[in-house]
Scaffold this motif. Structure first.
Motif, mmCIF file in Angstrom:
data_model
loop_
_atom_site.group_PDB
_atom_site.id
_atom_site.type_symbol
_atom_site.label_atom_id
_atom_site.label_comp_id
_atom_site.label_asym_id
_atom_site.label_seq_id
_atom_site.Cartn_x
_atom_site.Cartn_y
_atom_site.Cartn_z
ATOM 1 N N GLU A 182 8.345 -1.594 -14.276
ATOM 2 C CA GLU A 182 9.581 -1.732 -14.774
ATOM 3 C C GLU A 182 10.584 -2.054 -13.287
ATOM 4 O OE1 GLU A 182 10.523 -1.702 -17.606
ATOM 5 O OE2 GLU A 182 9.934 -0.073 -18.878
ATOM 6 N N GLY A 183 10.011 -2.221 -12.080
ATOM 7 C CA GLY A 183 10.701 -2.524 -11.113
ATOM 8 C C GLY A 183 11.540 -1.284 -10.622
ATOM 9 N N ARG A 184 11.086 -0.212 -10.904
ATOM 10 C CA ARG A 184 11.856 1.001 -10.773
ATOM 11 C C ARG A 184 11.184 1.669 -9.316
ATOM 12 N NH1 ARG A 184 12.859 4.638 -16.176
ATOM 13 N NH2 ARG A 184 14.266 2.908 -17.246
ATOM 14 N N PRO A 185 12.452 2.478 -8.484
ATOM 15 C CA PRO A 185 11.660 3.110 -7.522
ATOM 16 C C PRO A 185 10.622 4.167 -8.103
ATOM 17 C CG PRO A 185 14.177 3.215 -7.652
ATOM 18 C CD PRO A 185 13.744 2.951 -8.786
ATOM 19 N N TYR A 186 9.845 4.497 -7.163
ATOM 20 C CA TYR A 186 8.845 5.703 -7.389
ATOM 21 C C TYR A 186 9.509 6.847 -7.556
ATOM 22 C CZ TYR A 186 5.573 1.932 -5.674
ATOM 23 O OH TYR A 186 4.882 0.671 -5.494
ATOM 24 N N ARG A 187 9.047 7.808 -8.584
ATOM 25 C CA ARG A 187 9.764 8.846 -8.881
ATOM 26 C C ARG A 187 8.908 10.188 -8.120
ATOM 27 N NH1 ARG A 187 9.670 6.682 -14.044
ATOM 28 N NH2 ARG A 187 11.776 6.900 -15.207
ATOM 29 N N TYR A 188 7.707 9.827 -7.498
ATOM 30 C CA TYR A 188 7.124 11.105 -7.143
ATOM 31 C C TYR A 188 6.454 10.517 -5.600
ATOM 32 C CZ TYR A 188 7.942 13.439 -11.260
ATOM 33 O OH TYR A 188 8.490 14.013 -12.437
ATOM 34 N N THR A 189 5.699 11.350 -4.644
ATOM 35 C CA THR A 189 5.417 10.980 -3.584
ATOM 36 C C THR A 189 3.796 10.921 -3.952
ATOM 37 O OG1 THR A 189 7.152 11.671 -2.182
ATOM 38 C CG2 THR A 189 4.991 11.369 -0.937
ATOM 39 N N ALA A 190 3.206 9.946 -3.531
ATOM 40 C CA ALA A 190 1.667 9.960 -3.765
ATOM 41 C C ALA A 190 0.815 10.158 -2.462
ATOM 42 C CB ALA A 190 1.193 8.319 -4.188
ATOM 43 N N GLU A 191 0.082 11.202 -2.456
ATOM 44 C CA GLU A 191 -0.416 11.640 -1.113
ATOM 45 C C GLU A 191 -1.921 11.927 -1.300
ATOM 46 O OE1 GLU A 191 1.010 15.362 1.111
ATOM 47 O OE2 GLU A 191 -0.720 16.015 -0.033
ATOM 48 N N ALA A 192 -2.747 11.498 -0.292
ATOM 49 C CA ALA A 192 -4.341 11.501 -0.334
ATOM 50 C C ALA A 192 -4.672 12.908 -0.230
ATOM 51 C CB ALA A 192 -4.967 10.419 0.670
ATOM 52 N N MET A 193 -5.658 13.407 -0.836
ATOM 53 C CA MET A 193 -6.073 14.493 -0.743
ATOM 54 C C MET A 193 -7.255 14.663 -0.029
ATOM 55 S SD MET A 193 -5.279 16.721 -4.244
ATOM 56 C CE MET A 193 -5.678 18.236 -3.547
ATOM 57 N N THR A 194 -7.861 13.506 0.083
ATOM 58 C CA THR A 194 -9.383 13.130 0.637
ATOM 59 C C THR A 194 -9.120 11.910 1.422
ATOM 60 O OG1 THR A 194 -10.281 11.847 -1.079
ATOM 61 C CG2 THR A 194 -10.534 14.225 -0.998
ATOM 62 N N GLU A 195 -10.095 11.337 2.206
ATOM 63 C CA GLU A 195 -9.979 9.893 2.960
ATOM 64 C C GLU A 195 -10.030 9.113 1.374
ATOM 65 O OE1 GLU A 195 -13.012 8.811 5.368
ATOM 66 O OE2 GLU A 195 -12.563 10.330 6.792
ATOM 67 N N ALA A 196 -9.463 7.856 1.519
ATOM 68 C CA ALA A 196 -9.027 7.364 0.055
ATOM 69 C C ALA A 196 -8.702 5.759 0.369
ATOM 70 C CB ALA A 196 -7.851 7.800 -0.706
ATOM 71 N N ALA A 197 -9.091 5.176 -0.789
ATOM 72 C CA ALA A 197 -8.935 3.623 -0.530
ATOM 73 C C ALA A 197 -7.998 3.254 -1.788
ATOM 74 C CB ALA A 197 -10.178 2.789 -0.264
ATOM 75 N N VAL A 198 -7.020 2.494 -1.557
ATOM 76 C CA VAL A 198 -6.272 1.909 -2.742
ATOM 77 C C VAL A 198 -6.037 0.683 -2.585
ATOM 78 C CG1 VAL A 198 -4.719 4.096 -2.938
ATOM 79 C CG2 VAL A 198 -3.797 2.352 -1.449
ATOM 80 N N GLU A 199 -5.794 -0.135 -3.782
ATOM 81 C CA GLU A 199 -5.440 -1.610 -3.886
ATOM 82 C C GLU A 199 -4.243 -1.816 -4.456
ATOM 83 O OE1 GLU A 199 -9.084 -3.233 -5.909
ATOM 84 O OE2 GLU A 199 -8.200 -3.250 -7.765
ATOM 85 N N GLY A 200 -3.431 -2.844 -4.126
ATOM 86 C CA GLY A 200 -2.270 -3.116 -4.869
ATOM 87 C C GLY A 200 -2.128 -4.238 -5.677
ATOM 88 N N HIS A 201 -1.436 -4.168 -6.735
ATOM 89 C CA HIS A 201 -1.342 -5.257 -7.875
ATOM 90 C C HIS A 201 -0.014 -5.565 -8.100
ATOM 91 C CE1 HIS A 201 -5.615 -4.894 -9.176
ATOM 92 N NE2 HIS A 201 -5.515 -3.708 -8.802
ATOM 93 N N PHE A 202 0.318 -6.861 -8.107
ATOM 94 C CA PHE A 202 1.636 -7.258 -8.569
ATOM 95 C C PHE A 202 1.760 -7.451 -10.034
ATOM 96 C CE2 PHE A 202 1.469 -8.409 -4.277
ATOM 97 C CZ PHE A 202 2.583 -7.723 -3.541
ATOM 98 N N PRO A 203 2.497 -6.431 -10.937
ATOM 99 C CA PRO A 203 2.325 -6.650 -12.391
ATOM 100 C C PRO A 203 2.775 -8.073 -12.855
ATOM 101 C CG PRO A 203 3.856 -4.796 -11.474
ATOM 102 C CD PRO A 203 3.339 -5.784 -10.406
ATOM 103 N N GLU A 204 3.745 -8.930 -11.908
ATOM 104 C CA GLU A 204 4.085 -10.320 -12.583
ATOM 105 C C GLU A 204 2.735 -11.114 -12.820
ATOM 106 O OE1 GLU A 204 5.487 -9.911 -8.950
ATOM 107 O OE2 GLU A 204 5.846 -7.913 -10.085
ATOM 108 N N GLY A 205 1.670 -10.828 -11.991
ATOM 109 C CA GLY A 205 0.573 -12.005 -11.811
ATOM 110 C C GLY A 205 -0.395 -11.379 -12.980
ATOM 111 N N MET A 206 -0.259 -10.211 -13.618
ATOM 112 C CA MET A 206 -1.332 -9.808 -14.511
ATOM 113 C C MET A 206 -1.427 -10.561 -15.862
ATOM 114 S SD MET A 206 -1.480 -5.787 -13.767
ATOM 115 C CE MET A 206 -0.274 -5.322 -15.102
#
Lengths: 202, 202
Positions: free
Chosen positions: A57-81
């Motif tokens: 919805e293009g809104r600000p994130y409501r919460y903080t996302a914190e890794a509990m272990t080593e982690a890997a994330v990938e980003g997606h742009f909703p417009e292109g899906m």
């Protein structure tokens, strides 16, 4: 693809929600800081899960996302899906919705001992489980356990000490060793595990 | 389109998840019956929300969906949905995810008085709010309030009696009259409402 160390932050509450994330490896939790300064874990993100869905919805994130272990994330742009992408996102959110409802039940049921054991058993099924010479352990602080069991650090420490005396767990600095997962499981009333955190893949 | 009376059931936990529902009017809650027989409300569904999302995977519904007011629901078959449909579902689940995370916080924060008032103020923003000659009221039982405030009916009844003596609410059979929404609001610590149930449309 972005790699994070334990305690690394993917995004903070209030950041512009431009990117939808998918967790590729590791365990991430969403945390909320309450007005009184207390921090609570509102959701756990497992490998394959999409998160930061405020970006839809293009809104600000409501919460903080914190890794509990080593982690890997990938980003997606909703417009292109395309259709396939939106189906994957909807299905992921549906599955997380089920886990989130179960998490709410978890926080409300059983005494603190049951909640702690349930949470440890949940973590033991995630990438948070590691091994060293002493056996399987979770790299987690008493504080972090308290934040996911509707409790306080002091109460968690007290109960973990009792559980150590009973031979259920061993503890080290930010490590909880699971000595007897079967023994641990026996502490949770029958039926309560399914209705709580073990809904994944049922 | 299907119409339901208050207490009408859309589907039960365990029913085959063949249909994805969208609430068109009224208020629906998802309830879970715990092994000890206690019932808790795990989620509230507002007009426009999709629910029964287990149908996206063809899994049985996990919870029972019960109307809290007169309600109207429409059914969708996931197989027939196009890009637009999946986008709507994903966005609806994302919004409900935010509310569900806030609901978890609600259940964990404040004393029972704060939780009851927060829940009444939340309901006052939904189709659960009705009017009669005495003013605005919620058609809700003490039991139902307990099921959404991590509490027991007896404790809710005791506190509502106190709140009645203080002139905050009046009560009738399955009716709670809101005498002073502003007065009620003053009971909730600043900042706690936004972080709890008032996330819709923020």
């Amino acid at each position: 693809m972005r790699r994070l160390a334990r305690k690394g932050v993917v995004f903070r509450a209030g950041d512009e929600g431009a990117v939808l994330y998918r967790l590729r490896a590791g365990l991430v939790r969403m945390v909320e800081i309450l007005p009184d300064g207390r921090l609570i874990a509102v959701r756990h993100v497992l490998p394959g899960d999409f998160f930061g869905e405020e970006a839809l919805e293009g809104r600000p994130y409501r919460y903080t996302a914190e890794a509990m272990t080593e982690a890997a994330v990938e980003g997606h742009f909703p417009e292109g899906m395309g259709l396939d992408g939106w189906q994957q996102v909807a299905r992921s959110l549906a599955e997380q919705m089920a886990r989130l409802q179960a998490y709410g039940t978890h926080l409300q049921t059983g005494d603190l001992r049951a909640r702690i054991i349930r949470y440890l058993l949940f973590l033991a099924q995630t990438p948070a489980l590691a091994w060293d010479g002493r056996g399987p352990y979770l790299a987690i602080s008493h504080e972090e356990i308290a934040q996911a069991t509707a409790s306080l650090r002091e109460s968690v420490s007290k109960l973990l000490m009792k559980m150590r005396q009973e031979g259920l767990v061993a503890t080290g600095y930010r490590r909880v060793y699971l000595l007897g997962p079967r023994g641990l499981r026996a502490w949770v009333p029958p039926g309560l595990l399914q209705t709580s955190l073990e809904t994944r893949g049922d």
